[in-house]
Write a protein that holds these residues in place. Structure first.
Motif, PDB file in Angstrom:
ATOM      1  N   PRO A  47       0.819  -1.207   0.000  1.00 29.56           N
ATOM      2  CA  PRO A  47       0.000   0.000   0.000  1.00 29.56           C
ATOM      3  C   PRO A  47       0.849   1.251   0.000  1.00 29.56           C
ATOM      4  O   PRO A  47       1.959   1.278   0.527  1.00 29.56           O
ATOM      5  N   MET A  48       0.315   2.316  -0.576  1.00 31.71           N
ATOM      6  CA  MET A  48       1.036   3.569  -0.725  1.00 31.71           C
ATOM      7  C   MET A  48       1.437   4.144   0.618  1.00 31.71           C
ATOM      8  O   MET A  48       0.641   4.247   1.530  1.00 31.71           O
ATOM      9  N   SER A  49       2.674   4.547   0.708  1.00 33.05           N
ATOM     10  CA  SER A  49       3.142   5.260   1.895  1.00 33.05           C
ATOM     11  C   SER A  49       2.615   6.681   1.855  1.00 33.05           C
ATOM     12  O   SER A  49       2.394   7.239   0.792  1.00 33.05           O
ATOM     13  N   GLU A  50       2.431   7.278   3.007  1.00 39.57           N
ATOM     14  CA  GLU A  50       1.995   8.665   3.071  1.00 39.57           C
ATOM     15  C   GLU A  50       3.135   9.627   2.740  1.00 39.57           C
ATOM     16  O   GLU A  50       2.931  10.803   2.540  1.00 39.57           O
ATOM     17  N   GLN A  51       4.351   9.094   2.659  1.00 42.71           N
ATOM     18  CA  GLN A  51       5.504   9.949   2.392  1.00 42.71           C
ATOM     19  C   GLN A  51       5.552  10.297   0.914  1.00 42.71           C
ATOM     20  O   GLN A  51       5.518   9.442   0.044  1.00 42.71           O
ATOM     21  N   SER A  52       5.648  11.593   0.616  1.00 40.51           N
ATOM     22  CA  SER A  52       5.732  12.038  -0.758  1.00 40.51           C
ATOM     23  C   SER A  52       6.974  11.480  -1.419  1.00 40.51           C
ATOM     24  O   SER A  52       8.037  11.409  -0.818  1.00 40.51           O
ATOM     25  N   GLY A  53       6.866  11.060  -2.673  1.00 47.30           N
ATOM     26  CA  GLY A  53       8.012  10.571  -3.419  1.00 47.30           C
ATOM     27  C   GLY A  53       7.986   9.074  -3.638  1.00 47.30           C
ATOM     28  O   GLY A  53       8.719   8.565  -4.479  1.00 47.30           O
ATOM     29  N   THR A  54       7.184   8.334  -2.907  1.00 46.18           N
ATOM     30  CA  THR A  54       7.100   6.900  -3.133  1.00 46.18           C
ATOM     31  C   THR A  54       6.248   6.625  -4.371  1.00 46.18           C
ATOM     32  O   THR A  54       5.448   7.445  -4.794  1.00 46.18           O
ATOM     33  N   ILE A  55       6.474   5.454  -4.960  1.00 49.97           N
ATOM     34  CA  ILE A  55       5.774   5.078  -6.190  1.00 49.97           C
ATOM     35  C   ILE A  55       4.907   3.866  -5.923  1.00 49.97           C
ATOM     36  O   ILE A  55       5.363   2.878  -5.331  1.00 49.97           O
ATOM     37  N   ARG A  56       3.688   3.943  -6.345  1.00 44.97           N
ATOM     38  CA  ARG A  56       2.723   2.852  -6.197  1.00 44.97           C
ATOM     39  C   ARG A  56       2.407   2.313  -7.580  1.00 44.97           C
ATOM     40  O   ARG A  56       2.063   3.056  -8.499  1.00 44.97           O
ATOM     41  N   SER A  57       2.548   1.011  -7.765  1.00 39.77           N
ATOM     42  CA  SER A  57       2.251   0.353  -9.027  1.00 39.77           C
ATOM     43  C   SER A  57       0.906  -0.348  -8.899  1.00 39.77           C
ATOM     44  O   SER A  57       0.676  -1.059  -7.931  1.00 39.77           O
ATOM     45  N   LEU A  58       0.019  -0.130  -9.836  1.00 39.15           N
ATOM     46  CA  LEU A  58      -1.343  -0.647  -9.719  1.00 39.15           C
ATOM     47  C   LEU A  58      -1.985  -0.839 -11.084  1.00 39.15           C
ATOM     48  O   LEU A  58      -1.429  -0.457 -12.119  1.00 39.15           O
ATOM     49  N   PHE A  59      -3.149  -1.449 -11.077  1.00 34.06           N
ATOM     50  CA  PHE A  59      -3.982  -1.555 -12.274  1.00 34.06           C
ATOM     51  C   PHE A  59      -5.315  -0.858 -12.015  1.00 34.06           C
ATOM     52  O   PHE A  59      -5.886  -0.993 -10.934  1.00 34.06           O
ATOM     53  N   LEU A  60      -5.778  -0.120 -13.022  1.00 40.81           N
ATOM     54  CA  LEU A  60      -7.109   0.473 -12.980  1.00 40.81           C
ATOM     55  C   LEU A  60      -8.048  -0.430 -13.764  1.00 40.81           C
ATOM     56  O   LEU A  60      -7.660  -1.017 -14.778  1.00 40.81           O
ATOM     57  N   GLU A  61      -9.271  -0.532 -13.319  1.00 38.55           N
ATOM     58  CA  GLU A  61     -10.249  -1.371 -14.007  1.00 38.55           C
ATOM     59  C   GLU A  61     -10.952  -0.529 -15.064  1.00 38.55           C
ATOM     60  O   GLU A  61     -11.836   0.273 -14.762  1.00 38.55           O
ATOM     61  N   GLY A  62     -10.559  -0.689 -16.334  1.00 32.86           N
ATOM     62  CA  GLY A  62     -11.126   0.082 -17.428  1.00 32.86           C
ATOM     63  C   GLY A  62     -12.185  -0.684 -18.193  1.00 32.86           C
ATOM     64  O   GLY A  62     -12.395  -1.882 -17.965  1.00 32.86           O
ATOM     65  N   SER A  63     -12.821  -0.019 -19.130  1.00 33.41           N
ATOM     66  CA  SER A  63     -13.898  -0.648 -19.897  1.00 33.41           C
ATOM     67  C   SER A  63     -13.391  -1.736 -20.843  1.00 33.41           C
ATOM     68  O   SER A  63     -14.151  -2.613 -21.254  1.00 33.41           O
ATOM     69  N   ALA A  64     -12.093  -1.687 -21.199  1.00 33.96           N
ATOM     70  CA  ALA A  64     -11.515  -2.701 -22.081  1.00 33.96           C
ATOM     71  C   ALA A  64     -10.617  -3.669 -21.321  1.00 33.96           C
ATOM     72  O   ALA A  64      -9.909  -4.470 -21.913  1.00 33.96           O
ATOM     73  N   GLY A  65     -10.631  -3.581 -19.990  1.00 34.38           N
ATOM     74  CA  GLY A  65      -9.784  -4.430 -19.165  1.00 34.38           C
ATOM     75  C   GLY A  65      -8.893  -3.602 -18.266  1.00 34.38           C
ATOM     76  O   GLY A  65      -9.061  -2.391 -18.139  1.00 34.38           O
ATOM     77  N   ARG A  66      -7.944  -4.260 -17.651  1.00 28.11           N
ATOM     78  CA  ARG A  66      -7.082  -3.580 -16.701  1.00 28.11           C
ATOM     79  C   ARG A  66      -6.091  -2.650 -17.398  1.00 28.11           C
ATOM     80  O   ARG A  66      -5.538  -2.983 -18.448  1.00 28.11           O
ATOM     81  N   LEU A  67      -5.856  -1.484 -16.782  1.00 30.21           N
ATOM     82  CA  LEU A  67      -4.906  -0.503 -17.296  1.00 30.21           C
ATOM     83  C   LEU A  67      -3.741  -0.400 -16.323  1.00 30.21           C
ATOM     84  O   LEU A  67      -3.925  -0.109 -15.140  1.00 30.21           O
ATOM     85  N   GLU A  68      -2.544  -0.634 -16.820  1.00 33.08           N
ATOM     86  CA  GLU A  68      -1.341  -0.540 -16.003  1.00 33.08           C
ATOM     87  C   GLU A  68      -1.093   0.913 -15.622  1.00 33.08           C
ATOM     88  O   GLU A  68      -1.174   1.810 -16.469  1.00 33.08           O
TER      89      GLU A  68
END
Length: 243
Positions: free
Chosen positions: A21-42
């Protein structure tokens, strides 16, 4: 050298984290997928400060010509916005990188932009600044200008000249009353200076055009000047939010 021309249906919002999970500290990077209408978006989120006043979205250039969220212009635009403590989301359009689906000639990609804006709003409940480069600007600005959650827009390397026999229509910008920044190179092969100045001159205020001398479409060797243009505009447009 920089020269400036100045005029003054409900959807499901879902993300799957790949990392912790995302740290509250500015500068960290979170890698995730968004659920889009054509499937997952990196997607990648560069986290912001706890007291962030805006969230931001940056869209990448044409995927059929190698454009992804890792493009240098996209990365430096993200860094500019993130330097103010704003959380910044980048994602790969459908069919790019690990994103599912297929290229949809800007139509489906518009829906990808909506998905990203929905996620940002759901995650942060902050006003949003939109930035897009080339194809990302042509597609994303149409959605950002019409979305009340987006309070300002940035168009980088706006393709006012035909690209691969396609001409983009920017008439919608004539009714976009939000703060608008356009940054382009004087040698941009897809953004003829005369055409761009004519377009911006016809738009409602507030607006600003920055033309970076000797820069090409990708701001090769001029990325620092591009970042300075974005950061300077953010400071002058949103003084209270960046104090």
């Amino acid at each position: 050298m920089i020269t400036e021309v100045t005029a003054v249906s409900r959807r499901r919002v879902f993300a799957l984290d790949i990392l912790s999970p995302m740290s509250e500290q500015s500068g960290t990077i979170r890698s995730l997928f968004l659920e889009g209408s054509a499937g997952r978006l990196e997607a990648l989120l560069n986290s912001g400060a706890n007291n962030a006043t805006f969230a931001a979205l940056v869209c990448h250039p044409h995927p059929m010509f190698g454009g992804t969220m890792h493009n240098k212009v996209v990365f430096h635009a993200m860094k500019s916005l993130n330097s103010f403590g704003f959380p910044v989301l980048r994602f790969n359009f459908r069919g790019s990188g690990l994103s599912e689906g297929e290229h949809a000639h800007g139509v489906g990609e518009s829906d990808d932009v909506r998905t990203a804006l929905d996620w940002l709003d759901h995650e942060f409940h902050l006003p949003i600044i939109f930035a897009g480069f080339s194809f990302g600007a042509a597609v994303g600005l149409t959605i950002a200008c019409a979305d009340e959650r987006v309070k300002a827009t940035i168009g980088l390397g706006l393709p006012v000249n035909p690209v691969d026999n396609r001409t983009y229509n920017f008439d919608f910008l004539r009714t976009c009353n939000k703060p608008k920044l356009f940054v382009s190179g004087s040698r941009d092969q897809f953004g003829g200076r005369g055409k761009l100045e004519q377009l911006v001159n016809a738009l409602p205020d507030p607006k600003k055009l920055v033309v970076i001398e000797s820069a090409d479409h990708f701001f090769e060797g001029r990325l620092r000047e591009m970042r300075e243009a974005i950061e300077g505009w953010i400071r002058e447009s949103f003084k209270e939010a960046t104090a």
